[in-house]
Design an enzyme around this catalytic site. Structure first.
Site, PDB file in Angstrom:
ATOM      1  N   ASP A  72       0.809  -1.228   0.000  1.00 43.26           N
ATOM      2  CA  ASP A  72       0.000   0.000   0.000  1.00 43.26           C
ATOM      3  C   ASP A  72       0.838   1.271   0.000  1.00 43.26           C
ATOM      4  O   ASP A  72       0.334   2.350  -0.304  1.00 43.26           O
ATOM      5  CB  ASP A  72      -0.954  -0.024   1.197  1.00 43.26           C
ATOM      6  CG  ASP A  72      -1.954  -1.151   1.053  1.00 43.26           C
ATOM      7  OD1 ASP A  72      -2.471  -1.322  -0.060  1.00 43.26           O
ATOM      8  OD2 ASP A  72      -2.188  -1.878   2.037  1.00 43.26           O
ATOM      9  N   HIS A 168      -9.868  -3.088  -0.785  1.00 43.27           N
ATOM     10  CA  HIS A 168      -9.083  -2.599  -1.914  1.00 43.27           C
ATOM     11  C   HIS A 168      -9.536  -3.268  -3.217  1.00 43.27           C
ATOM     12  O   HIS A 168     -10.038  -4.392  -3.200  1.00 43.27           O
ATOM     13  CB  HIS A 168      -7.588  -2.923  -1.732  1.00 43.27           C
ATOM     14  CG  HIS A 168      -6.886  -2.069  -0.737  1.00 43.27           C
ATOM     15  ND1 HIS A 168      -6.201  -2.578   0.340  1.00 43.27           N
ATOM     16  CD2 HIS A 168      -6.740  -0.721  -0.658  1.00 43.27           C
ATOM     17  CE1 HIS A 168      -5.662  -1.584   1.040  1.00 43.27           C
ATOM     18  NE2 HIS A 168      -5.976  -0.442   0.444  1.00 43.27           N
ATOM     19  N   CYS A 255      -0.680  -7.821  -0.787  1.00 42.52           N
ATOM     20  CA  CYS A 255      -0.356  -6.765   0.182  1.00 42.52           C
ATOM     21  C   CYS A 255       1.024  -6.941   0.798  1.00 42.52           C
ATOM     22  O   CYS A 255       1.631  -5.975   1.262  1.00 42.52           O
ATOM     23  CB  CYS A 255      -1.362  -6.764   1.325  1.00 42.52           C
ATOM     24  SG  CYS A 255      -3.024  -7.203   0.876  1.00 42.52           S
TER      25      CYS A 255
HETATM   26  C1  CIR Z   1      -5.485  -2.060   6.249  1.00 36.31           C
HETATM   27  O1  CIR Z   1      -6.665  -2.001   6.590  1.00 36.31           O
HETATM   28  O2  CIR Z   1      -4.920  -1.129   5.682  1.00 36.31           O
HETATM   29  C2  CIR Z   1      -4.706  -3.321   6.565  1.00 36.31           C
HETATM   30  N1  CIR Z   1      -5.203  -3.902   7.758  1.00 36.31           N
HETATM   31  C3  CIR Z   1      -4.784  -4.296   5.432  1.00 36.31           C
HETATM   32  C4  CIR Z   1      -4.139  -3.816   4.176  1.00 36.31           C
HETATM   33  C5  CIR Z   1      -4.220  -4.804   3.082  1.00 36.31           C
HETATM   34  N2  CIR Z   1      -3.525  -4.343   1.934  1.00 36.31           N
HETATM   35  C6  CIR Z   1      -3.903  -4.573   0.678  1.00 36.31           C
HETATM   36  O3  CIR Z   1      -4.983  -5.115   0.433  1.00 36.31           O
HETATM   37  N3  CIR Z   1      -3.124  -4.123  -0.295  1.00 36.31           N
END
Ligand code: CIR
Length: 264
Positions: A72, A168, A255
């Site tokens: 991210d 996402h 992720c």
């Molecule tokens: C969030 O809510 O940002 C994290 N707990 C999970 C992020 C997952 N990332 C992704 O799907 N690229």
């Protein structure tokens, strides 16, 4: 036709922090177990490495409980790396932590300056375009800034919608090869992949959609046998990684890494 959207010489991952228990989640389905998370993460990294890629595994960042989800914080293209501007207040600082790491590999590291927000998890790069899903984390201004930055290298950005209630865009889809996408029916049914070959996840296995094609492998979360069978039958070399702990935080295979080939 090139294969640069899934052929990579490098990856970056970050070990999960002891603060993972404070990670963001839409619904509380239990406290993530750090030891299990670490084991699954080690397995994930070993699979990336097994393809011959050089994987940089960064130390945990205890100030950022979600920082194991490195995707991210940045977008890595063949020409340059772009530090994102994550849409969750607790995560926005992760981009600045990632930028110096990217500078080890890229002479050109650009940052999304704002005022918009954009998360790497909402960006799917294919051979022909960059799809960006509007979501609770990614807004129009963030997409506009990415569009303007990447136009410099000739990229076309196409804005699409992330299904309601889905964190996402890539929670619900993955690139399998230059013409093929793995996606949930709720996403592919929107028509956003018209012109691509689509493999839908098996019914009841929507959480399998967040997989990655990394060189010769398709790495997907364990526990989705019907989707794994579909992918194997389509000729992919499928490997499964335990994802129970990341899933408690709405995280999955994409992720957990930044995947790229730095410029020569
Ligand atoms: C969030 O809510 O940002 C994290 N707990 C999970 C992020 C997952 N990332 C992704 O799907 N690229």
């Amino acid at each position: 036709m090139t294969t640069r959207s899934y052929t990579f010489s490098h990856a970056i991952a970050r070990k999960p922090s002891i603060r993972i228990v404070d990670g963001l989640r839409a619904v509380d389905t239990g406290t993530p177990d750090l030891v299990q998370f670490q084991q699954d993460h080690d397995h994930y990294v070993s699979l990336l490495e097994s393809t011959g890629a050089a994987v940089t595994v960064l130390d945990p960042l205890d100030d950022y409980p979600d920082s194991v989800f490195v995707e991210d914080a940045a977008l890595c293209l063949p020409e340059a790396a772009i530090a994102m501007r994550p849409g969750a207040p607790s995560r926005v600082g992760e981009a600045a932590m990632m930028a110096p790491v990217l500078s080890r590999f890229y002479s050109d590291v650009v940052s999304i300056a704002g005022p918009g927000f954009i998360d790497g998890g909402d960006i799917l790069v294919t051979e022909r375009e960059i799809l960006v899903g509007r979501s609770a984390r990614t807004d129009a201004a963030g997409i506009a800034e990415l569009t303007q930055i990447t136009a410099h290298w000739g990229y076309q950005v196409r804005e699409v919608n992330t299904p309601a209630g889905v964190l996402h865009f890539k929670t619900d889809c993955s690139l399998m090869d230059e013409e093929t996408v793995l996606a949930t029916r709720r996403l592919s049914g929107t028509g956003c992949f018209d012109g691509y070959r689509v493999i839908n996840t098996a019914d009841g296995e929507e959480a399998a959609a967040n997989a990655i094609r990394f060189n010769g492998l398709v790495i997907m979360p364990a526990g989705f046998p019907h989707t794994a069978e579909k992918l194997s039958a389509a000729g992919y070399d499928v490997r499964q990684v335990g994802n129970t702990e990341a899933a408690k935080l709405d995280g999955g295979m994409s992720c957990l890494s930044l995947r790229f080939s730095p410029p020569d």
